[in-house]
Write a protein that holds these residues in place. Structure first.
Motif, PDB file in Angstrom:
ATOM      1  N   UNK A 136       0.815  -1.219   0.000  1.00  0.00           N
ATOM      2  CA  UNK A 136       0.000   0.000   0.000  1.00  0.00           C
ATOM      3  C   UNK A 136       0.849   1.269   0.000  1.00  0.00           C
ATOM      4  N   UNK A 137       2.112   1.166  -0.348  1.00  0.00           N
ATOM      5  CA  UNK A 137       3.020   2.306  -0.198  1.00  0.00           C
ATOM      6  C   UNK A 137       2.717   3.450  -1.163  1.00  0.00           C
ATOM      7  N   UNK A 138       2.107   3.164  -2.298  1.00  0.00           N
ATOM      8  CA  UNK A 138       1.845   4.214  -3.282  1.00  0.00           C
ATOM      9  C   UNK A 138       0.504   4.891  -3.032  1.00  0.00           C
ATOM     10  N   UNK A 139       0.456   6.203  -3.290  1.00  0.00           N
ATOM     11  CA  UNK A 139      -0.796   6.946  -3.154  1.00  0.00           C
ATOM     12  C   UNK A 139      -1.776   6.552  -4.251  1.00  0.00           C
ATOM     13  N   UNK A 140      -3.056   6.573  -3.901  1.00  0.00           N
ATOM     14  CA  UNK A 140      -4.099   6.343  -4.887  1.00  0.00           C
ATOM     15  C   UNK A 140      -4.360   7.625  -5.667  1.00  0.00           C
ATOM     16  N   UNK A 141      -4.936   7.541  -6.881  1.00  0.00           N
ATOM     17  CA  UNK A 141      -5.172   8.751  -7.684  1.00  0.00           C
ATOM     18  C   UNK A 141      -5.964   9.818  -6.939  1.00  0.00           C
ATOM     19  N   UNK A 142      -6.981   9.438  -6.189  1.00  0.00           N
ATOM     20  CA  UNK A 142      -7.773  10.410  -5.450  1.00  0.00           C
ATOM     21  C   UNK A 142      -6.966  11.124  -4.388  1.00  0.00           C
ATOM     22  N   UNK A 143      -6.044  10.407  -3.751  1.00  0.00           N
ATOM     23  CA  UNK A 143      -5.207  11.020  -2.721  1.00  0.00           C
ATOM     24  C   UNK A 143      -4.221  12.004  -3.331  1.00  0.00           C
ATOM     25  N   UNK A 144      -3.703  11.668  -4.504  1.00  0.00           N
ATOM     26  CA  UNK A 144      -2.776  12.587  -5.179  1.00  0.00           C
ATOM     27  C   UNK A 144      -3.489  13.886  -5.524  1.00  0.00           C
TER      28      UNK A 144
END
Length: 398
Positions: A135-143
């Motif tokens: 889960x280390x990468x941000x999701x598009x909505x979080x970006x």
């Protein structure tokens, strides 16, 4: 009691430790009393400790702090005392010591622990270390949210190494706890992350507001009603002990999965012991029953890591990642099937199949040790258990 240096030292001890049991606090308070009155130090007793605790809460009230009490989920007759901030969002508090990417990472962990990884069939309330790192990468909505909010995030999230370091810091600060894993699946090999007693206490309102949608006051739920439907249950991810009314992530639940009653182990023993004395006679000899739906209480349906078994555990961190794994299996199957043909083409495809299989074994060495490739193609978000044995029986009958 006159408020003085001993009381200030008592508060400082809680700021240093954040969470203490009475057994842990007793030598600290004894040392404070010995330093305060060296000629005739008072012994630390439960009554004196409660006196200091009440004085500390009175002094902390104007500063929006409080030392709260919550029973241990695992140790009978043990109470934790936690210094908490009573007003601001605890996740906002984390912004002073963590980056926006680290806080977003923690939110994703909570989403799996309380939502996507928490099913009607299995309430595990844990995430394996391997799932957590994925889960280390941000999701598009979080970006997009971080960009609009002017956050200091780089946008893509954390690297695997940074995520591992963040998990270590969350554990060191007392938000998360690392366990060895309570089931027979891969979590027993790699360990799980669970929300610690401090995290459950300080994040309590956030968890209720986020994962118990449509409820006026989830804390008054008392474990839930026996008539709750699966759809209603899906809106109630944070559960409460029927005995102590506090959040439960470790304990037992009613064998009727549609019933909302849960107990901490210690609370269950105390509750049924009291009920048995009240009923007496033949009613007591008949055994314990659920206080809501009257189903026999076997004590064999668990909440927490004990609810997890080797073949029931599912990878629920990312639908895309799971679908990708399924795609690899499908390609490998197709290549193996084609490789059974005769001639040079068949041999070439067979060799390609072996290479794909080797790559798959390298990619999926952290997956469950299922014998059937079909088990790896199950849809993400289905129950943690329940259907594997039925499928095997159908195959045998065929």
């Amino acid at each position: 009691m006159v408020y003085g240096d001993a009381n200030r030292a008592f508060i400082q001890a809680f700021f240093a430790h954040r969470v203490l049991t009475y057994a842990e606090a007793e030598p600290i308070v004894s040392a404070i009393l010995a330093a305060h009155t060296p000629a005739a130090p008072l012994p630390c007793t439960p009554g004196l400790f409660q006196t200091y605790l009440a004085a500390a809460n009175t002094a902390l009230l104007p500063y929006d702090f409080e030392i709260r009490q919550t029973p241990s989920q695992t140790v009978p007759r043990t109470t934790h005392y936690i210094l908490t901030n009573t007003t601001s969002d605890p996740l906002i508090q984390l912004a002073t010591t963590h980056t926006a990417d680290e806080i977003a990472f923690l939110r994703r962990l909570l989403d799996v622990i309380f939502d996507t990884g928490n099913t009607r069939q299995q309430e595990v309330y844990a995430i394996s270390s391997l799932e957590a790192l994925r889960l280390h990468k941000n999701l598009p909505g979080e970006i997009a949210a971080q960009t609009q909010g002017g956050g200091a995030s780089g946008g893509v999230g954390l690297s695997m190494k940074e995520a591992d370091l963040a998990l270590g810091k969350f554990c060191e600060e007392g938000w998360l706890a690392r366990t060895r894993g309570g089931g027979g699946g891969r979590s027993s090999k790699t360990g799980n992350y669970v929300l610690s007693i401090r995290g459950l206490t300080e994040l309590k309102q956030y968890l209720i507001d986020t994962y118990n949608t449509g409820e006026k006051n989830a804390n008054e739920d008392g474990g839930g009603a026996g008539s709750a439907s699966p759809d209603a249950d899906a809106q109630k991810r944070v559960r409460f002990c029927f005995g102590c009314k506090d959040i439960i992530t470790i304990g037992q639940r009613c064998d009727d999965l549609d019933c909302g009653v849960r107990f901490h182990d210690a609370c269950k023993e105390g509750y049924f012991a009291t009920q048995g004395r009240r009923r007496g006679g033949a009613a007591a000899a008949a055994g314990d029953v659920c206080p809501e739906c009257s189903v026999a209480w076997t004590g064999e349906t668990f909440v927490g890591e004990r609810a997890e078994t080797g073949r029931q555990r599912r990878n629920v961190t990312s639908g895309g990642a799971r679908r990708g794994g399924a795609a690899k299996v499908s390609v490998a199957k197709q290549l193996r099937a084609n490789g059974k043909g005769k001639g040079r083409a068949g041999g070439a495809v067979g060799a390609s199949s072996q290479r794909v299989a080797r790559r798959r074994r390298g990619d999926d060495e952290d997956e469950d040790d299922d014998d059937d490739d079909d088990n790896d193609e199950e849809v993400v978000g289905q129950g943690r258990g329940g259907d594997d044995d039925d499928e095997e029986e159908e195959e045998d009958s065929e």
